[in-house]
Design a protein around this motif. Structure first.
Motif, mmCIF file in Angstrom:
data_model
loop_
_atom_site.group_PDB
_atom_site.id
_atom_site.type_symbol
_atom_site.label_atom_id
_atom_site.label_comp_id
_atom_site.label_asym_id
_atom_site.label_seq_id
_atom_site.Cartn_x
_atom_site.Cartn_y
_atom_site.Cartn_z
ATOM 1 N N ARG A 154 76.029 40.221 81.302
ATOM 2 C CA ARG A 154 74.874 41.075 81.610
ATOM 3 C C ARG A 154 73.547 40.505 81.130
ATOM 4 O O ARG A 154 72.500 40.975 81.541
ATOM 5 N N PHE A 155 73.541 39.560 80.239
ATOM 6 C CA PHE A 155 72.315 38.967 79.696
ATOM 7 C C PHE A 155 72.341 37.464 79.951
ATOM 8 O O PHE A 155 73.329 36.923 80.437
ATOM 9 N N ALA A 156 71.251 36.794 79.603
ATOM 10 C CA ALA A 156 71.203 35.338 79.765
ATOM 11 C C ALA A 156 72.272 34.693 78.883
ATOM 12 O O ALA A 156 72.425 35.041 77.709
ATOM 13 N N HIS A 157 72.995 33.759 79.456
ATOM 14 C CA HIS A 157 74.053 33.050 78.738
ATOM 15 C C HIS A 157 73.446 32.198 77.626
ATOM 16 O O HIS A 157 72.412 31.558 77.810
ATOM 17 N N GLY A 158 74.080 32.204 76.461
ATOM 18 C CA GLY A 158 73.582 31.426 75.332
ATOM 19 C C GLY A 158 73.468 29.942 75.630
ATOM 20 O O GLY A 158 72.582 29.261 75.123
ATOM 21 N N GLY A 159 74.353 29.427 76.476
ATOM 22 C CA GLY A 159 74.288 28.012 76.851
ATOM 23 C C GLY A 159 73.042 27.701 77.661
ATOM 24 O O GLY A 159 72.466 26.615 77.539
ATOM 25 N N ALA A 160 72.596 28.643 78.489
ATOM 26 C CA ALA A 160 71.373 28.447 79.257
ATOM 27 C C ALA A 160 70.164 28.429 78.327
ATOM 28 O O ALA A 160 69.221 27.646 78.532
ATOM 29 N N ILE A 161 70.197 29.268 77.315
ATOM 30 C CA ILE A 161 69.106 29.288 76.335
ATOM 31 C C ILE A 161 69.096 27.973 75.558
ATOM 32 O O ILE A 161 68.039 27.381 75.336
ATOM 33 N N ALA A 162 70.265 27.480 75.181
ATOM 34 C CA ALA A 162 70.354 26.198 74.475
ATOM 35 C C ALA A 162 69.832 25.056 75.357
ATOM 36 O O ALA A 162 69.107 24.172 74.877
ATOM 37 N N GLY A 196 69.535 29.861 66.595
ATOM 38 C CA GLY A 196 69.830 31.167 66.023
ATOM 39 C C GLY A 196 69.508 32.217 67.067
ATOM 40 O O GLY A 196 68.388 32.265 67.566
ATOM 41 N N PHE A 197 70.495 33.014 67.422
ATOM 42 C CA PHE A 197 70.296 34.076 68.406
ATOM 43 C C PHE A 197 70.091 35.391 67.669
ATOM 44 O O PHE A 197 70.883 35.757 66.807
ATOM 45 N N ARG A 198 69.017 36.101 68.003
ATOM 46 C CA ARG A 198 68.683 37.350 67.311
ATOM 47 C C ARG A 198 68.969 38.581 68.150
ATOM 48 O O ARG A 198 69.326 39.617 67.633
ATOM 49 N N ARG A 199 68.779 38.480 69.464
ATOM 50 C CA ARG A 199 69.073 39.594 70.365
ATOM 51 C C ARG A 199 69.244 39.032 71.768
ATOM 52 O O ARG A 199 68.792 37.929 72.055
ATOM 53 N N PRO A 200 69.875 39.768 72.662
ATOM 54 C CA PRO A 200 70.112 39.255 74.019
ATOM 55 C C PRO A 200 68.810 39.074 74.800
ATOM 56 O O PRO A 200 67.845 39.823 74.615
ATOM 57 N N ALA A 201 68.806 38.087 75.665
ATOM 58 C CA ALA A 201 67.676 37.847 76.560
ATOM 59 C C ALA A 201 68.007 38.467 77.911
ATOM 60 O O ALA A 201 69.029 38.145 78.518
ATOM 61 N N VAL A 235 68.016 39.262 81.841
ATOM 62 C CA VAL A 235 67.955 38.441 83.048
ATOM 63 C C VAL A 235 66.838 38.978 83.941
ATOM 64 O O VAL A 235 66.669 40.183 84.085
ATOM 65 N N GLY A 236 66.061 38.056 84.519
ATOM 66 C CA GLY A 236 65.001 38.445 85.437
ATOM 67 C C GLY A 236 63.721 38.907 84.775
ATOM 68 O O GLY A 236 62.825 39.395 85.453
ATOM 69 N N VAL A 237 63.625 38.767 83.466
ATOM 70 C CA VAL A 237 62.444 39.197 82.719
ATOM 71 C C VAL A 237 61.755 37.962 82.148
ATOM 72 O O VAL A 237 62.390 37.136 81.497
ATOM 73 N N GLU A 238 60.453 37.848 82.381
ATOM 74 C CA GLU A 238 59.700 36.726 81.839
ATOM 75 C C GLU A 238 59.525 36.898 80.333
ATOM 76 O O GLU A 238 59.088 37.952 79.874
ATOM 77 N N VAL A 239 59.894 35.865 79.579
ATOM 78 C CA VAL A 239 59.744 35.899 78.116
ATOM 79 C C VAL A 239 58.915 34.689 77.683
ATOM 80 O O VAL A 239 58.851 33.673 78.373
ATOM 81 N N ALA A 240 58.281 34.813 76.539
ATOM 82 C CA ALA A 240 57.374 33.783 76.042
ATOM 83 C C ALA A 240 58.097 32.809 75.110
ATOM 84 O O ALA A 240 59.038 33.173 74.420
ATOM 85 N N VAL A 291 61.310 19.132 65.350
ATOM 86 C CA VAL A 291 60.642 20.072 66.250
ATOM 87 C C VAL A 291 61.331 21.433 66.169
ATOM 88 O O VAL A 291 62.491 21.537 65.760
ATOM 89 N N SER A 292 60.609 22.476 66.575
ATOM 90 C CA SER A 292 61.189 23.822 66.548
ATOM 91 C C SER A 292 60.567 24.652 67.656
ATOM 92 O O SER A 292 59.519 24.310 68.203
ATOM 93 N N ALA A 293 61.233 25.749 67.986
ATOM 94 C CA ALA A 293 60.743 26.626 69.050
ATOM 95 C C ALA A 293 61.255 28.043 68.821
ATOM 96 O O ALA A 293 62.248 28.261 68.122
ATOM 97 N N ALA A 294 60.559 28.990 69.436
ATOM 98 C CA ALA A 294 60.975 30.394 69.388
ATOM 99 C C ALA A 294 60.802 30.994 70.775
ATOM 100 O O ALA A 294 59.890 30.632 71.519
ATOM 101 N N LEU A 295 61.687 31.920 71.096
ATOM 102 C CA LEU A 295 61.675 32.643 72.365
ATOM 103 C C LEU A 295 61.497 34.110 72.022
ATOM 104 O O LEU A 295 62.249 34.655 71.207
ATOM 105 N N ARG A 296 60.479 34.751 72.633
ATOM 106 C CA ARG A 296 60.164 36.141 72.293
ATOM 107 C C ARG A 296 59.968 36.989 73.537
ATOM 108 O O ARG A 296 59.455 36.519 74.542
ATOM 109 N N ASP A 297 60.361 38.247 73.402
ATOM 110 C CA ASP A 297 60.125 39.237 74.454
ATOM 111 C C ASP A 297 59.240 40.317 73.855
ATOM 112 O O ASP A 297 59.677 41.082 72.984
#
Length: 126
Positions: free
Chosen positions: A38-46, A73-78, A80-85, A100-106
């Protein structure tokens, strides 16, 4: 600008809004092709983090760079179909090592974060 990761069809489509030598920010949408449970697959996020952080690391030197270590590190589900920063940055450089490092936020809420080390390729002089 929509991008696909240098001809890599598997990388989720993303847009870079601001780009500098040591920091980029933008937005990504995980479409229905990236659904896990139901959410974005963790492998796609990786895969997304690997592509974006690889871009950051590769622009730091005269040669490209290869992933040596990637930690997520996964904190909450992403959703699908929602633009996140996202924001990606260069933390430091030690010789050929690029940290290097990065963060994904909704909406300000942390979805996932990544830290990695990329190794710059040797130059002909080395």
């Amino acid at each position: 600008m929509g991008e696909r990761g240098r001809s890599q069809a598997l990388v989720p489509r993303f847009r870079i809004d601001q780009s500098g030598a040591r920091r980029i920010s933008g937005h990504v949408t995980f479409s229905r092709f990236y659904v896990g449970d139901r959410f974005a697959h963790g492998g796609a996020i990786a895969l997304f983090f690997d592509d974006v952080l690889g871009r950051m690391a590769s622009q730091l030197g005269p040669t490209g760079a290869k992933t040596a270590h990637l930690s997520l590190g996964f904190r909450r589900p992403a959703a699908v179909g929602v633009e996140v920063a996202f924001v990606a940055r260069v933390d430091r450089v030690e010789g050929r090592k690029r940290f290097v490092s990065a963060a994904l936020r909704d909406g300000g809420e942390l979805i996932a974060e990544a830290m990695g080390i990329w190794i710059g390729e040797r130059t002909a002089a080395e």
